[in-house]
Each structure stands twice: as C-alpha cells, then as structure tokens.
Design an enzyme around this catalytic site. Sequence first.
Site, mmCIF file in Angstrom:
data_model
loop_
_atom_site.group_PDB
_atom_site.id
_atom_site.type_symbol
_atom_site.label_atom_id
_atom_site.label_comp_id
_atom_site.label_asym_id
_atom_site.label_seq_id
_atom_site.Cartn_x
_atom_site.Cartn_y
_atom_site.Cartn_z
ATOM 1 N N ASN A 110 -1.681 1.475 -0.344
ATOM 2 C CA ASN A 110 -2.714 1.093 -1.307
ATOM 3 C C ASN A 110 -2.141 -0.007 -2.188
ATOM 4 O O ASN A 110 -0.928 -0.096 -2.366
ATOM 5 C CB ASN A 110 -3.109 2.300 -2.156
ATOM 6 C CG ASN A 110 -4.225 1.974 -3.124
ATOM 7 O OD1 ASN A 110 -5.171 1.244 -2.795
ATOM 8 N ND2 ASN A 110 -4.128 2.485 -4.339
ATOM 9 N N HIS A 112 -2.477 -1.621 -6.117
ATOM 10 C CA HIS A 112 -3.039 -1.321 -7.434
ATOM 11 C C HIS A 112 -2.715 -2.478 -8.383
ATOM 12 O O HIS A 112 -1.572 -2.948 -8.413
ATOM 13 C CB HIS A 112 -2.453 -0.010 -7.970
ATOM 14 C CG HIS A 112 -3.038 0.363 -9.287
ATOM 15 N ND1 HIS A 112 -4.341 0.805 -9.415
ATOM 16 C CD2 HIS A 112 -2.533 0.307 -10.536
ATOM 17 C CE1 HIS A 112 -4.599 1.022 -10.692
ATOM 18 N NE2 HIS A 112 -3.524 0.716 -11.402
ATOM 19 N N SER A 139 1.216 -3.404 -7.683
ATOM 20 C CA SER A 139 2.110 -2.496 -6.963
ATOM 21 C C SER A 139 1.488 -2.153 -5.610
ATOM 22 O O SER A 139 0.314 -1.798 -5.547
ATOM 23 C CB SER A 139 2.274 -1.177 -7.724
ATOM 24 O OG SER A 139 2.585 -1.397 -9.090
ATOM 25 N N ASP A 148 -3.025 6.761 -7.484
ATOM 26 C CA ASP A 148 -2.021 5.696 -7.645
ATOM 27 C C ASP A 148 -0.635 6.233 -7.987
ATOM 28 O O ASP A 148 0.097 5.631 -8.779
ATOM 29 C CB ASP A 148 -2.487 4.676 -8.714
ATOM 30 C CG ASP A 148 -3.848 4.092 -8.388
ATOM 31 O OD1 ASP A 148 -4.096 3.794 -7.205
ATOM 32 O OD2 ASP A 148 -4.682 3.961 -9.308
#
Length: 221
Positions: A110, A112, A139, A148
């Site tokens: 992912n 972020h 990040s 997250d």
Amino acid sequence: MKKKVNLGVLISGSGSNLQSIIDNIEKDFLDAMVKVVISNNSNAYGLERAKKHQIPTVVIKHQDYRNREDFDRKMVDILKSYSVDLVVMAGFMRVLSPLFLSAFPMKIMNIHPALLPSFPGIHAQKRAAEYGVKFTGCSVHFADEGVDTGPIIIQAIVPAYDDDTEDTLAARILREEHRIYPQAIQFFAEDRIEVTGQKVHIKGSDRITSTPLHNPSLTIF
Ligand code: GRF
C-alpha cells in the site's frame, strides 16, 4: 529473459500511481506486468488509464456485497485467476479483511501520503498541513489488518511550507509517491525484501541512498 512479477492493482480514483507503475514498466525500469486493475468505483479515472494500455479492468462495487468478506473473496478470486504475485493498493479506499490478507501473505503493498506512523488514515495531507509539521512525505508498506500499520518498505521525505494548502502539499507528496512505489515493486521483483516482524530490510542496499530515478529529496529504505 527476466521473470516478470504479475501485478494486480487495486484503485478507487485517479490512478496516477497506477500510471507511474505502467510508465516505469514501459521504460523497462520495472520487471513486472500489470495483469489486472480492479476498482470498487466505476467512475475511477484509473480505469481509463488501464484501458489505454490494454490492461484488463474489473469493477467490483462493494455496495453489491453483503459483507466485507464476500467482497474480498470476489477480489481474491479475480486476482488468483490472473495469477497475480503481488497486490498493489494504489489509492484503494477500502480496508482489507483477514480473508484477503491471508490469501496474499506479505504480498500486498500500500502507499500512504504521510511519513508513517504519523497521520495514518484518511486526509493525511490535510492533517499534516494543519498540524504545522515541517516535513512529511510518503510511505510504501505491506498491508496488515490495521490502517496503514504494516511493515514499512520505503519512505520519502517532503518539506511542508507555511503557505501550503492541502492541495499544494498533496501534489508535492504525489511526485514522490510516483517515484518510490515503482522502486518498492522492483525490490520485490529482485527478491530483495526481507521482513522480520515490523522491520523490513532491503538486501544489498546502502544505509541511505537515492533511487535510480534521481531526485534531490531523501529516500530511506
Ligand atoms: C495517493 O495520495 C495515495 O497515497 C493515497 O491515495 C492517493 C491516490 O492517488 N492512498 P492516485 O489515485 O494514485 O492518483
């Protein structure tokens, strides 16, 4: 010929990170192929971007499913049918269930738009601008059951200025996102990512280094 990593990219919106991944693949900077793009939003502009590059797209509306598990099971089935090795969440606005996470253990990334663990969750850029931090960033991390919270693979630092608005700060962060996401995927492709608990070590990396796509800001992995 080098083995290519099969990517399944999950989006909900503009898809500019998806675009940067596609562009890096086309420039041969990334040993990967986008096999399928899944969106939970039929109006996501990222779907048009994928179609322009002849990448298969699937829209799965979460509203059509009874619960998160059923929705996630459908996504897992599609990703498996495209032999996806790595799931790339690129602006995908849903939290994944344990069912999804266990189908791709340490194979879901992912991005972020903040320096985690600061400002997790939504409106990260707005909250950073309002808080008055002097630096923020982005990040890339592995997804886990939290919001997250998973192991961090790469971060890039971005200055935040007094006169920044949410939009100016978000745009500055986004430029860095487009640089570090392909880099994290390439580390995966090169089998250089070692995860021990919360910590990620990139095999063969210096302590602090810039990425192949040169940029004056600091990138740490
Ligand atoms: C990015 O800022 C990403 O960090 C966040 O959502 C935004 C998606 O942008 N999770 P895009 O759809 O890739 O343009």
